[in-house]
Design a protein around this motif. Structure first.
Motif, PDB file in Angstrom:
ATOM      1  N   ILE A  20       0.841  -1.209   0.000  1.00  0.00           N
ATOM      2  CA  ILE A  20       0.000   0.000   0.000  1.00  0.00           C
ATOM      3  C   ILE A  20       0.875   1.259   0.000  1.00  0.00           C
ATOM      4  O   ILE A  20       0.553   2.252  -0.654  1.00  0.00           O
ATOM      5  CB  ILE A  20      -0.987  -0.046   1.198  1.00  0.00           C
ATOM      6  CG1 ILE A  20      -2.022  -1.145   0.927  1.00  0.00           C
ATOM      7  CG2 ILE A  20      -1.666   1.309   1.418  1.00  0.00           C
ATOM      8  CD1 ILE A  20      -2.843  -1.561   2.121  1.00  0.00           C
ATOM      9  N   VAL A  23       1.817   1.738  -3.519  1.00  0.00           N
ATOM     10  CA  VAL A  23       0.660   2.261  -4.274  1.00  0.00           C
ATOM     11  C   VAL A  23       0.545   3.765  -4.067  1.00  0.00           C
ATOM     12  O   VAL A  23       0.403   4.531  -5.018  1.00  0.00           O
ATOM     13  CB  VAL A  23      -0.654   1.556  -3.833  1.00  0.00           C
ATOM     14  CG1 VAL A  23      -1.880   2.299  -4.366  1.00  0.00           C
ATOM     15  CG2 VAL A  23      -0.668   0.106  -4.305  1.00  0.00           C
ATOM     16  N   ARG A  24       0.656   4.200  -2.803  1.00  0.00           N
ATOM     17  CA  ARG A  24       0.521   5.645  -2.508  1.00  0.00           C
ATOM     18  C   ARG A  24       1.612   6.454  -3.200  1.00  0.00           C
ATOM     19  O   ARG A  24       1.355   7.524  -3.733  1.00  0.00           O
ATOM     20  CB  ARG A  24       0.588   5.874  -0.996  1.00  0.00           C
ATOM     21  CG  ARG A  24      -0.654   5.398  -0.280  1.00  0.00           C
ATOM     22  CD  ARG A  24      -0.864   6.226   0.982  1.00  0.00           C
ATOM     23  NE  ARG A  24      -2.209   6.045   1.505  1.00  0.00           N
ATOM     24  CZ  ARG A  24      -2.502   5.313   2.574  1.00  0.00           C
ATOM     25  NH1 ARG A  24      -1.539   4.701   3.222  1.00  0.00           N
ATOM     26  NH2 ARG A  24      -3.742   5.206   2.978  1.00  0.00           N
ATOM     27  N   ARG A  27       1.041   6.460  -7.065  1.00  0.00           N
ATOM     28  CA  ARG A  27      -0.096   7.294  -7.460  1.00  0.00           C
ATOM     29  C   ARG A  27       0.303   8.747  -7.707  1.00  0.00           C
ATOM     30  O   ARG A  27      -0.328   9.450  -8.483  1.00  0.00           O
ATOM     31  CB  ARG A  27      -1.175   7.258  -6.366  1.00  0.00           C
ATOM     32  CG  ARG A  27      -2.001   6.029  -6.353  1.00  0.00           C
ATOM     33  CD  ARG A  27      -2.927   5.960  -7.537  1.00  0.00           C
ATOM     34  NE  ARG A  27      -3.855   7.073  -7.611  1.00  0.00           N
ATOM     35  CZ  ARG A  27      -4.916   7.232  -6.828  1.00  0.00           C
ATOM     36  NH1 ARG A  27      -5.219   6.334  -5.913  1.00  0.00           N
ATOM     37  NH2 ARG A  27      -5.712   8.254  -6.983  1.00  0.00           N
ATOM     38  N   LYS A  28       1.356   9.188  -7.001  1.00  0.00           N
ATOM     39  CA  LYS A  28       1.777  10.591  -7.173  1.00  0.00           C
ATOM     40  C   LYS A  28       2.317  10.822  -8.582  1.00  0.00           C
ATOM     41  O   LYS A  28       2.199  11.895  -9.139  1.00  0.00           O
ATOM     42  CB  LYS A  28       2.874  10.942  -6.159  1.00  0.00           C
ATOM     43  CG  LYS A  28       2.394  10.931  -4.732  1.00  0.00           C
ATOM     44  CD  LYS A  28       3.520  11.424  -3.841  1.00  0.00           C
ATOM     45  CE  LYS A  28       3.356  10.921  -2.433  1.00  0.00           C
ATOM     46  NZ  LYS A  28       4.625  10.912  -1.699  1.00  0.00           N
ATOM     47  N   LEU A  60      -8.041  -1.584  -0.268  1.00  0.00           N
ATOM     48  CA  LEU A  60      -7.958  -0.227  -0.840  1.00  0.00           C
ATOM     49  C   LEU A  60      -9.124   0.630  -0.343  1.00  0.00           C
ATOM     50  O   LEU A  60      -8.939   1.797   0.014  1.00  0.00           O
ATOM     51  CB  LEU A  60      -7.946  -0.288  -2.378  1.00  0.00           C
ATOM     52  CG  LEU A  60      -6.703  -0.926  -3.011  1.00  0.00           C
ATOM     53  CD1 LEU A  60      -6.890  -1.075  -4.522  1.00  0.00           C
ATOM     54  CD2 LEU A  60      -5.445  -0.105  -2.727  1.00  0.00           C
ATOM     55  N   ILE A  65      -8.288   4.550  -0.570  1.00  0.00           N
ATOM     56  CA  ILE A  65      -7.587   4.770  -1.849  1.00  0.00           C
ATOM     57  C   ILE A  65      -8.570   4.488  -2.989  1.00  0.00           C
ATOM     58  O   ILE A  65      -9.043   3.357  -3.150  1.00  0.00           O
ATOM     59  CB  ILE A  65      -6.337   3.860  -1.961  1.00  0.00           C
ATOM     60  CG1 ILE A  65      -5.359   4.189  -0.832  1.00  0.00           C
ATOM     61  CG2 ILE A  65      -5.668   4.020  -3.331  1.00  0.00           C
ATOM     62  CD1 ILE A  65      -4.178   3.241  -0.721  1.00  0.00           C
ATOM     63  N   ASN A  66      -8.872   5.544  -3.739  1.00  0.00           N
ATOM     64  CA  ASN A  66      -9.828   5.400  -4.848  1.00  0.00           C
ATOM     65  C   ASN A  66      -9.080   5.347  -6.170  1.00  0.00           C
ATOM     66  O   ASN A  66      -7.921   5.716  -6.247  1.00  0.00           O
ATOM     67  CB  ASN A  66     -10.765   6.608  -4.905  1.00  0.00           C
ATOM     68  CG  ASN A  66     -11.424   6.850  -3.578  1.00  0.00           C
ATOM     69  OD1 ASN A  66     -11.946   5.921  -2.967  1.00  0.00           O
ATOM     70  ND2 ASN A  66     -11.371   8.087  -3.111  1.00  0.00           N
ATOM     71  N   VAL A  68      -7.879   3.113  -8.034  1.00  0.00           N
ATOM     72  CA  VAL A  68      -6.850   2.124  -8.384  1.00  0.00           C
ATOM     73  C   VAL A  68      -7.608   0.864  -8.784  1.00  0.00           C
ATOM     74  O   VAL A  68      -8.376   0.324  -7.990  1.00  0.00           O
ATOM     75  CB  VAL A  68      -5.889   1.826  -7.210  1.00  0.00           C
ATOM     76  CG1 VAL A  68      -4.948   0.679  -7.548  1.00  0.00           C
ATOM     77  CG2 VAL A  68      -5.080   3.071  -6.850  1.00  0.00           C
TER      78      VAL A  68
END
Ligand code: ADP
Length: 164
Positions: A20, A23-24, A27-28, A60, A65-66, A68
């Motif tokens: 996770i 993922v974060r 995402r940036k 998620l 977390i949206n 994805v």
């Protein structure tokens, strides 16, 4: 310039706070990120691929977390990337020990398809020891995994172990 779509492939058996974290970070750079769970018939997994997809989606949602997507694939990663219209592959690096394998995979995939770039993200120090295998091991022997995985994942582990 539009940002390329990226896929984050892996076993995710199950997803942990380490995944996770990646993922974060990813995402940036890549607003369009797709988690692609490998259904490898030669590699025994604890959760089925369908279970891993559901657990990942639930985790998620739990983490807020949206946007994805979660999917699964068999066969070559580059074929999956093409099918999903992705030109970047995201992977995570923990300690030194991940590097050789990730480097080998990235160069192999580039050899197979020079249009697809692999991007490696460094994990947060506190997750540098964390792996799905460690989580399963701790949970199997009754340890507390709440600092390793979201509670929905912890519950899925409890249910699965009760079935075994
Ligand atoms: P695989 O079997 O493909 O290695 P994993 O689910 O174990 O699948 O890992 C998928 C990706 O996530 C790999 O790039 C791995 O290095 C990375 N990863 C796993 N755990 C962590 C963690 N704790 N911190 C950062 N990256 C991680």
């Amino acid at each position: 310039m539009t940002m390329p779509r990226a896929i984050y492939p892996g076993s995710f058996d199950p997803i942990t706070y380490g995944h996770i974290d990646i993922v974060r970070r990813a995402r940036k750079l890549f607003p369009k990120l797709i988690i692609a769970i490998v259904a490898n018939p030669n590699k025994h997994s604890f959760f089925s691929v369908g279970e891993r997809e559901q657990i990942t989606r639930d985790a998620l949602v739990e983490m807020g977390i949206n946007n994805v997507e979660v999917t699964s694939y068999t066969g070559l990663l580059i074929d999956c990337a093409h099918k999903l219209g992705a030109s970047a592959v995201v992977r995570g690096l923990r300690a030194n020990s991940d590097f050789d394998y990730e480097f080998q995979m990235a160069l192999t995939n580039r050899d197979l398809d020079s249009d697809i770039e692999t991007v490696l993200f460094m994990t947060a120090g506190k997750y540098s020891f964390l792996s799905s295998s460690i989580v399963k091991e701790v949970k199997r022997f009754g340890g507390d995994v709440s600092s390793f995985v979201p509670s929905s994942v912890d519950q899925a582990l409890t249910r699965k172990l009760a079935q075994a």
